[in-house]
Scaffold this motif. Sequence first.
Motif, PDB file in Angstrom:
ATOM      1  N   GLN A 287      -1.411   3.981   2.854  1.00  0.00           N
ATOM      2  CA  GLN A 287       0.295   4.354   2.206  1.00  0.00           C
ATOM      3  C   GLN A 287       0.881   5.192   3.062  1.00  0.00           C
ATOM      4  N   ASP A 288       2.112   4.708   3.966  1.00  0.00           N
ATOM      5  CA  ASP A 288       3.009   5.278   4.619  1.00  0.00           C
ATOM      6  C   ASP A 288       2.340   5.779   5.338  1.00  0.00           C
ATOM      7  N   GLY A 289       1.583   5.104   6.206  1.00  0.00           N
ATOM      8  CA  GLY A 289       0.661   5.550   7.371  1.00  0.00           C
ATOM      9  C   GLY A 289      -0.506   5.633   7.240  1.00  0.00           C
ATOM     10  N   TYR A 290      -0.927   6.748   6.298  1.00  0.00           N
ATOM     11  CA  TYR A 290      -2.029   7.193   6.442  1.00  0.00           C
ATOM     12  C   TYR A 290      -3.054   6.255   5.272  1.00  0.00           C
TER      13      TYR A 290
END
Length: 452
Positions: A287-290
Amino acid sequence: MHGRGVIHNDTARNIFIPKTLIMPLQLQVAYNEHDIYFRYQWPTERPHVYLDMLRYTGGEWIRHGSSPVGEQPDGVYEDRVSMLVDDGGVPEFKRYGGYITVGENHRFMSREASATEVREHAYLGQQLGATDVRKSLPATRTDINDWRTVVDDAALTQQRQVGYFLDLWHWRAHRSNPLNVSDDEFVAEFRHSDSGIGPFYTNWDSGANHPSLMFNPAKTGFHALNWTEVTTGRPDFDAIYYLSESMALPFDNSLAWQEGDTLPRRVLRLPSGSRGDIRVDGQARWQDGYWRVTLVRAKDTGDPLQDKVFKEQGLYDIAIAVHRNAMGSRWHYVSIPLEMGLGRDAEIRAHKFSGSQPDWTQVDSHTLELFYPGQVNWTTLLSKQHAGAAHMRAGVPVRVRHSAKQLAYYGVEAEFLAEIKLQWLLTLFAGLLLIAAFALALNNLLSKQGER
């Protein structure tokens, strides 16, 4: 520079240099009376949760996504996080980490051993059924320069009994995560799976040359996935992107299969025995790049020949690796070894809590630098080829003399050692020619002035 001069991708020689050589990872560790928890967080632009797909093409089922050289071009290779753990039973690991597990001729090296050669080996091929050379520990060979020289069965048994093995935790985004489990393995003379039933098996009928299982439309609403959605869309973690036994039917070859129909080549099942000791706490999600993944296991599984036992006041050494960007096999990022303590000071002091769940806001977060290790192996590091070999023989840890960035550059240099040497010799030769030309010109000039 990557892509210029001697540094370039060469898949024929198993060479692929990642665009980024270093990446961060955040780690938190907590434990209670019974369990120990490891929480990992690392960045990646997009998640890769598909692996090893069978695509219906031209009337045949074609495999896509086997272990690639570098990036899998269709993006069909799963993200992973793995961790090696030692309790002091493998003293070299504390100083040099995963380097000690890599010898000459490992798979996906430029000079990897052939499948035929490994199959013919009395132990690795005929006893274990291996077709390639994988991770191992130095003392499991009588000659560390030769992967063939495995010590006898009695010595291997004795080594395991005194703790000469590394525990390997292995989470995979496709082959384990959908069922909220991890895989459990260990490294000794080979990279072994723990005893018991693993979380996946192969979906292929070699006699009929087609998959063994397909999706049950009564449970999923379809017989197969769509290839375009597999390769271009972001995964919906609440949707179906994997095939498990609970949603499968025997494959029906009489159905009107369409071009681009896709079935996973791996079937998921709940693991059992020692291989099923590690589970996902909560849900591992991108989520959100992680990616955020939390793994939990009993501190003492009751199987000390395959799992390291975590004890109060104990000190442990860990090293972590991450696969991302649709890269598999040796194309990963690794950490240098870190010391972890339970109830005592160390680089990472595990947080003790009471109750059934840790409060992660109360647990220290540690940022690790992971690096691309290249084709550096234990044999080379101890040889005259490595300038620091004398320091290693004296027991100087890798972190004392190298940063993660230096190790990444050293890894790339190791893949192009012959080319770099040639470039150096050519540069030296050109320099000598220039000096000679300058000396000759100067001599001629002085001679003419003398004539005047």
